[in-house]
Enzyme design. Structure first.
Site, mmCIF file in Angstrom:
data_model
loop_
_atom_site.group_PDB
_atom_site.id
_atom_site.type_symbol
_atom_site.label_atom_id
_atom_site.label_comp_id
_atom_site.label_asym_id
_atom_site.label_seq_id
_atom_site.Cartn_x
_atom_site.Cartn_y
_atom_site.Cartn_z
ATOM 1 N N ALA A 14 0.809 -1.225 0.000
ATOM 2 C CA ALA A 14 0.000 0.000 0.000
ATOM 3 C C ALA A 14 0.837 1.267 0.000
ATOM 4 O O ALA A 14 0.327 2.345 -0.265
ATOM 5 C CB ALA A 14 -0.923 0.004 1.214
ATOM 6 N N ARG A 19 10.298 7.354 -2.830
ATOM 7 C CA ARG A 19 11.677 7.505 -3.305
ATOM 8 C C ARG A 19 11.869 7.103 -4.767
ATOM 9 O O ARG A 19 12.897 7.379 -5.375
ATOM 10 C CB ARG A 19 12.630 6.693 -2.395
ATOM 11 C CG ARG A 19 12.794 7.302 -1.015
ATOM 12 C CD ARG A 19 13.389 6.345 0.005
ATOM 13 N NE ARG A 19 12.382 5.448 0.576
ATOM 14 C CZ ARG A 19 12.647 4.512 1.487
ATOM 15 N NH1 ARG A 19 13.872 4.332 1.907
ATOM 16 N NH2 ARG A 19 11.677 3.745 1.945
ATOM 17 N N LYS A 26 5.012 1.795 -7.257
ATOM 18 C CA LYS A 26 6.357 1.210 -7.204
ATOM 19 C C LYS A 26 6.380 -0.256 -7.623
ATOM 20 O O LYS A 26 7.264 -0.690 -8.368
ATOM 21 C CB LYS A 26 6.905 1.350 -5.771
ATOM 22 C CG LYS A 26 8.245 0.666 -5.559
ATOM 23 C CD LYS A 26 8.915 1.106 -4.280
ATOM 24 C CE LYS A 26 8.522 0.260 -3.093
ATOM 25 N NZ LYS A 26 9.299 0.616 -1.896
ATOM 26 N N ASN A 393 -1.934 -3.172 -48.530
ATOM 27 C CA ASN A 393 -2.961 -3.932 -47.799
ATOM 28 C C ASN A 393 -4.066 -3.042 -47.236
ATOM 29 O O ASN A 393 -5.058 -3.526 -46.746
ATOM 30 C CB ASN A 393 -2.323 -4.731 -46.661
ATOM 31 C CG ASN A 393 -1.588 -3.858 -45.673
ATOM 32 O OD1 ASN A 393 -1.072 -2.796 -46.030
ATOM 33 N ND2 ASN A 393 -1.537 -4.280 -44.429
ATOM 34 N N SER A 412 11.148 -7.219 -58.920
ATOM 35 C CA SER A 412 11.476 -6.103 -58.026
ATOM 36 C C SER A 412 10.522 -4.931 -58.209
ATOM 37 O O SER A 412 10.019 -4.696 -59.301
ATOM 38 C CB SER A 412 12.896 -5.614 -58.311
ATOM 39 O OG SER A 412 13.788 -6.645 -57.975
HETATM 40 C C1 UD1 Z 1 10.603 -1.855 6.704
HETATM 41 C C2 UD1 Z 1 10.786 -2.205 8.178
HETATM 42 C C3 UD1 Z 1 12.269 -2.333 8.473
HETATM 43 C C4 UD1 Z 1 12.903 -3.338 7.548
HETATM 44 C C5 UD1 Z 1 12.609 -3.018 6.098
HETATM 45 C C6 UD1 Z 1 13.061 -4.148 5.202
HETATM 46 C C7 UD1 Z 1 8.918 -1.126 9.307
HETATM 47 C C8 UD1 Z 1 8.481 -0.003 10.166
HETATM 48 N N1 UD1 Z 1 10.227 -1.144 8.980
HETATM 49 O O1 UD1 Z 1 11.166 -0.576 6.483
HETATM 50 O O2 UD1 Z 1 12.448 -2.746 9.816
HETATM 51 O O3 UD1 Z 1 14.302 -3.383 7.777
HETATM 52 O O4 UD1 Z 1 11.211 -2.841 5.879
HETATM 53 O O5 UD1 Z 1 12.894 -3.872 3.837
HETATM 54 O O6 UD1 Z 1 8.129 -2.001 8.975
HETATM 55 N N2 UD1 Z 1 3.459 -0.430 3.507
HETATM 56 C C9 UD1 Z 1 2.077 -0.474 3.502
HETATM 57 N N3 UD1 Z 1 1.405 0.433 4.270
HETATM 58 C C10 UD1 Z 1 2.018 1.338 5.042
HETATM 59 C C11 UD1 Z 1 3.442 1.371 5.037
HETATM 60 C C12 UD1 Z 1 4.130 0.477 4.249
HETATM 61 O O7 UD1 Z 1 1.469 -1.285 2.818
HETATM 62 O O8 UD1 Z 1 1.321 2.088 5.732
HETATM 63 C C13 UD1 Z 1 4.187 -1.415 2.639
HETATM 64 C C14 UD1 Z 1 5.052 -0.758 1.592
HETATM 65 O O9 UD1 Z 1 4.304 -0.599 0.385
HETATM 66 C C15 UD1 Z 1 6.175 -1.769 1.422
HETATM 67 C C16 UD1 Z 1 6.276 -2.416 2.791
HETATM 68 O O10 UD1 Z 1 5.084 -2.129 3.458
HETATM 69 O O11 UD1 Z 1 5.845 -2.754 0.460
HETATM 70 C C17 UD1 Z 1 7.461 -1.862 3.599
HETATM 71 O O12 UD1 Z 1 7.279 -0.477 3.806
HETATM 72 P P1 UD1 Z 1 8.485 0.546 3.675
HETATM 73 O O13 UD1 Z 1 7.949 1.917 3.909
HETATM 74 O O14 UD1 Z 1 9.229 0.327 2.411
HETATM 75 O O15 UD1 Z 1 9.357 0.122 4.941
HETATM 76 P P2 UD1 Z 1 10.900 0.324 5.137
HETATM 77 O O16 UD1 Z 1 11.179 1.734 5.490
HETATM 78 O O17 UD1 Z 1 11.651 -0.230 3.998
HETATM 79 CA CA CA Z 2 11.118 -0.930 1.913
#
Ligand code: UD1
Ligand code: CA
Length: 468
Positions: A14, A19, A26, A393, A412
């Protein structure tokens, strides 16, 4: 050992992917032909789950539309309206998973390199420990951006996010992969108790580890030896790095199976492509989608073959593009040939430079060696299509068929105005505009007869200079 019970997978998808700086969600960015989410769902399928729940939010409609047609897995979606953190995201699955028993495997939508072996080992560790939660971890000298695994006397006590970590905690090399197994029974109650007292004011899923340990519930870890396997994709740089790793692995598999890659670093082969042994692939070749290449083929530099089937001993010369088509054994294409969708090039047929085919069938041994456009045409075996031949065509409204029989000789620069049939063994004089059907064995001449004016050049010279 506590039995796993049935396995349910949840994929967190979600988040915004800020980034990436992209309009596209993404997880719909591609790595060697497959979207990130498709790769994660393939990993999910390896544990043969009873259900797969994808938590969607940002770009939910686009993501759902992309996921639904691509898989026959038992997938359901739940919406996380506001992205309040990974803990909050998992809590959204309460409506579909609460009351179920067994094990929940949590996959992060942006971690696409996990192997089936690791996921199996996660489940084994989880069952053996009888754990409430099991976390996959890995080590990097400086795991910037990841949550750190805090241990006391060797046992995990909590996970601290980079932003919330003290200097001492940041020095920890063991990090959270974001992949977990959870016992379903205590899960939702515990998730409901998470707070937001952290740097981002979010509900952090990793905080569950601390909650369980305070409740004296067992929490286990499974550590992978290659940190690359749990690489998350957060930026375009990471997308490119992971793509390079995936391509390299595919190339290594192909080389191990007997395919020669002249320069693996510049060979771009999608995940599902199949290539037969003794085929030689030159640099800067792209083989995409569901393409299958036979054995003992030679694919020269700069060529791109998409969703196509290529038989054995086919030679594709430089800078040829083939899309959604079939090339049979022994055929030769290019250089600079363009085989557009719905074409079929028969056994030992030749398609030469600057020849374009669209929805066209070339029979066995047929040739179009130079500069031609053949669209909506069926061309019989051993027919020779001369340089500069064009099938007309399209009449501005509709497309029409050109049928050319076996052993036909098309001179040709002929213009074949469809719909039209050139029957077996007919001959078309060079430079003809052919507008009516040509019977078998006939010669068609569709051009003004040439007239020679004797002495014309000398007469003109006299007129221009006045000299006699
Ligand atoms: C998260 C972990 C971190 C870990 C890392 C590994 C948390 C707080 N941190 O950090 O400990 O080392 O992953 O890759 O979990 N997402 C949702 N809803 C939200 C927030 C995020 O669905 O409200 C989904 C994102 O789309 C993503 C995944 O959860 O697919 C991870 O979220 P992201 O924000 O990328 O977490 P990181 O900062 O990478
Ligand atoms: Ca991540």
């Amino acid at each position: 050992m506590v039995p796993l019970g049935s396995v349910h997978v949840v994929v967190l998808a979600a988040g915004k992917g800020t980034r990436m700086k992209s309009r596209l969600p993404k997880l719909l960015h591609r790595i060697a032909g497959l979207t990130i989410i498709e790769r994660v769902l393939r990993i999910a399928a390896t544990v043969k789950p009873q259900t797969i729940t994808v938590v969607v939010g940002h770009g939910a409609d686009e993501l759902k539309a992309a996921v639904t047609p691509m898989t026959a897995l038992p997938i359901q979606f739940v919406l996380q309206d506001q992205q309040l953190g990974t803990g909050h995201a998992l809590l959204q699955t309460r409506s579909v998973l609460e009351g179920k028993s067994g094990t929940l495997v949590l996959l992060s939508g942006d971690v696409p390199l996990l192997t089936a072996g690791t996921l199996g080992a996660l489940l084994d560790t989880h069952a053996q420990a009888g754990a409430a939660a099991t976390v996959i971890t890995a080590n990097l000298p400086r795991p910037y951006g990841y949550g750190r695994i805090v241990r006391t006397n060797g046992r995990i006590t909590k996970i601290v996010e980079e932003r919330d970590a003290s200097d001492a905690q940041r020095a920890i090399t063991e990090f959270n992969s974001g992949i977990y197994a959870f016992a379903l029974e205590p899960l939702f109650k515990a998730l409901g108790s998470l707070g937001t007292a952290n740097n981002q004011g979010e509900y952090y899923l990793p905080d569950l580890v601390g909650v369980y340990r305070k409740q004296r519930k067992p929490v286990a870890t499974y550590t992978v030896s290659r940190a690359d396997e749990v690489r998350g994709i957060n930026s375009r740089t990471e997308l490119a790095e992971v793509s390079t790793m995936v391509r390299q692995q595919k190339n290594e598999e192909l080389m191990a199976a007997g395919v020669t890659l002249i320069d693996p670093a510049t060979t771009y082969i999608d995940a599902d492509v199949v290539v037969g042994p003794d085929t030689v692939i030159h640099p800067c070749v792209f083989l995409e989608g569901s393409t299958r290449i036979g054995s003992a083929c030679e694919i020269h530099a700069g060529s791109r073959i998409v969703n196509s089937s290529v038989g054995d001993r086919v030679c594709v010369r430089n800078h040829t593009v083939v899309t959604d088509s079939t090339i049979e054994a022994g055929a030769m294409l290019g250089p600079f040939a363009h085989i557009r969708p719905g074409s079929q090039v028969g056994e030992d047929a030749h398609i030469g430079n600057f020849v374009e085919l669209k929805k066209t069938v070339m029979g066995k041994g047929a040739k179009a060696n130079h500069l031609a456009y053949l669209g909506d045409a069926t061309i019989g075996s051993a027919t020779n299509v001369g340089a500069g031949t064009i099938t007309c065509n399209y009449d501005g409204e509709k497309k029409h068929q050109t049928i050319i029989g076996k052993g036909v000789f098309v001179g040709s620069n002929s213009t074949l105005v469809a719909p039209i049939t050139l029957a077996d063994g007919s001959y078309i004089a060079a430079g003809s505009a052919v507008t009516t059907d040509v019977p078998a064995g006939a010669l068609a001449i569709g051009r003004a007869r040439q007239e020679n004016k004797d002495g014309w050049v000398a007469k003109r010279t006299v007129k221009k200079t006045g000299n006699s």
